[in-house]
Design a protein around this motif. Structure first.
Motif, PDB file in Angstrom:
ATOM      1  N   LYS A 140      -6.602 -11.983  -7.327  1.00 21.66           N
ATOM      2  CA  LYS A 140      -7.512 -10.757  -7.329  1.00 21.66           C
ATOM      3  C   LYS A 140      -6.636  -9.490  -7.379  1.00 21.66           C
ATOM      4  O   LYS A 140      -5.946  -9.151  -6.535  1.00 21.66           O
ATOM      5  N   PRO A 141      -6.960  -8.657  -8.525  1.00 27.64           N
ATOM      6  CA  PRO A 141      -6.035  -7.477  -8.499  1.00 27.64           C
ATOM      7  C   PRO A 141      -6.512  -6.532  -7.455  1.00 27.64           C
ATOM      8  O   PRO A 141      -7.582  -6.345  -6.975  1.00 27.64           O
ATOM      9  N   THR A 142      -5.729  -5.460  -7.219  1.00 30.19           N
ATOM     10  CA  THR A 142      -5.777  -4.431  -6.396  1.00 30.19           C
ATOM     11  C   THR A 142      -5.440  -3.294  -6.826  1.00 30.19           C
ATOM     12  O   THR A 142      -4.522  -3.215  -7.734  1.00 30.19           O
ATOM     13  N   TYR A 143      -6.133  -2.160  -6.551  1.00 29.91           N
ATOM     14  CA  TYR A 143      -5.834  -0.909  -7.260  1.00 29.91           C
ATOM     15  C   TYR A 143      -5.085   0.223  -6.466  1.00 29.91           C
ATOM     16  O   TYR A 143      -5.255   1.234  -6.418  1.00 29.91           O
ATOM     17  N   THR A 144      -4.674  -0.381  -5.243  1.00 25.89           N
ATOM     18  CA  THR A 144      -3.870   0.423  -4.435  1.00 25.89           C
ATOM     19  C   THR A 144      -2.342   0.049  -3.988  1.00 25.89           C
ATOM     20  O   THR A 144      -2.259  -1.120  -3.690  1.00 25.89           O
ATOM     21  N   ASN A 145      -1.296   0.897  -3.709  1.00 18.03           N
ATOM     22  CA  ASN A 145       0.012   0.587  -3.524  1.00 18.03           C
ATOM     23  C   ASN A 145       0.247   0.842  -2.076  1.00 18.03           C
ATOM     24  O   ASN A 145      -0.106   1.978  -1.692  1.00 18.03           O
ATOM     25  N   LEU A 146       0.693  -0.001  -1.312  1.00 12.43           N
ATOM     26  CA  LEU A 146       0.912   0.254   0.025  1.00 12.43           C
ATOM     27  C   LEU A 146       2.453  -0.081   0.318  1.00 12.43           C
ATOM     28  O   LEU A 146       3.041  -1.170  -0.016  1.00 12.43           O
ATOM     29  N   SER A 147       3.051   0.634   1.155  1.00 15.11           N
ATOM     30  CA  SER A 147       4.387   0.398   1.534  1.00 15.11           C
ATOM     31  C   SER A 147       4.686   0.968   2.791  1.00 15.11           C
ATOM     32  O   SER A 147       4.006   2.032   3.417  1.00 15.11           O
ATOM     33  N   CYS A 148       5.536   0.368   3.672  1.00 19.32           N
ATOM     34  CA  CYS A 148       5.678   1.058   5.132  1.00 19.32           C
ATOM     35  C   CYS A 148       7.002   0.626   5.455  1.00 19.32           C
ATOM     36  O   CYS A 148       7.888  -0.450   5.108  1.00 19.32           O
ATOM     37  N   THR A 149       7.812   1.519   6.393  1.00 21.40           N
ATOM     38  CA  THR A 149       9.026   1.469   6.927  1.00 21.40           C
ATOM     39  C   THR A 149       9.008   1.658   8.371  1.00 21.40           C
ATOM     40  O   THR A 149       8.230   2.312   8.850  1.00 21.40           O
TER      41      THR A 149
END
Length: 271
Positions: A140-149
């Motif tokens: 399923k596609p997602t329309y949000t980019n998420l990243s963490c450090t």
């Protein structure tokens, strides 16, 4: 003198060769082709487990097989030790269930184990169905980019988690950041009913970094935001279990969710 058709001997020979070739392959060594799928998002598996649960190691094995199939960057497991088979520990035996993880299980009305959710789609699901649900969810596609450090200060014992959110479409959700720990050696009841005191527990939920329920995130299409949360890796500060914190084995999981399930998830080990 009766003459036999040569074709008969040829067919018999071919049959024997084929039979001999097949008989050397064991049933558990036969390959089953699985059609590859397009991985469009990261999938989170919430594994509600317990140290006294004999079948829970089978659920853990299922998770490892899914990580092997899709990649560790596509599957984010969270092992929540809770009732009814969780174990809080004693003075001499390590327990992985805390009041926070127990409440986590109660929020999902966990009545039996092993059981879990896949991106919180369709509620609680038996581990034997996780592969099918993951296969559907990951496409399923997602329309949000998420990243963490993450960063760790050895003097203050604080872990800082910085999560970046980019909304390619309008977003109204909540951001949850959690602390997990790998490589905890502790007792586990095995499928044969016997305890294994050298069992390695991974993906163990230890605490929320930004509070139970997380924080609200509302963004327009193309909007961006950065969230910074801190937590102290200290047994005197965090929910009481008898498992010690090893910063090198700790990491953060950040995920966005709404009433329909998990929108996107990411993880980051301490640097």
């Amino acid at each position: 003198m009766k003459t036999t058709n040569p074709l008969f001997f040829i067919l018999c020979s071919l049959f024997l060769v084929a039979l001999a070739a097949c008989s050397d392959i064991k049933d558990d060594e036969r390959l089953i082709y699985v059609e590859p799928v397009a991985t469009k998002r990261v999938v989170m598996i919430e594994d509600f487990t317990g140290q006294r649960c004999a079948n829970c190691p089978k659920a853990a094995e299922t998770i490892e097989s899914l990580i092997e199939a899709y990649g560790e960057d596509k599957i984010v497991p969270v092992a929540i030790h809770c009732d009814p088979m969780g174990f809080a520990g004693t003075a001499t035996v390590i327990g992985l269930m805390s009041e926070v993880s127990r409440a986590y299980g109660k929020n999902f009305n966990v009545q039996t184990q092993p059981i879990g959710t896949v991106n919180r789609i369709g509620g609680l699901t038996e581990y034997t169905s996780w592969a099918d649900v993951v296969r559907e969810a990951i496409q399923k596609p997602t329309y949000t980019n998420l990243s963490c450090t993450t960063a760790y200060d050895e003097q203050t014992k604080e872990m800082t988690v910085t999560t970046q959110v980019t909304a390619n479409d309008a977003l109204d959700a909540r951001l949850q950041v959690m602390l997990l720990q790998d490589s905890i050696v502790a007792m586990q009841t095995m499928p044969n009913g016997k305890p294994d005191n050298s069992y390695m527990h991974n993906h163990v939920f230890r605490d929320y970094v930004n509070g139970d329920g997380g924080e609200s995130v509302t963004l327009p299409s193309g909007g961006k935001t950065t969230n910074t949360s801190k937590i102290k890796l200290d047994n005197e500060t965090l929910p009481s279990t008898t498992a010690k914190f090893v910063p090198a084995n700790c990491y953060a999981v950040s995920f966005l969710y709404d009433a329909n399930g998990i929108i996107q998830v990411t993880s980051s080990k301490i640097k």
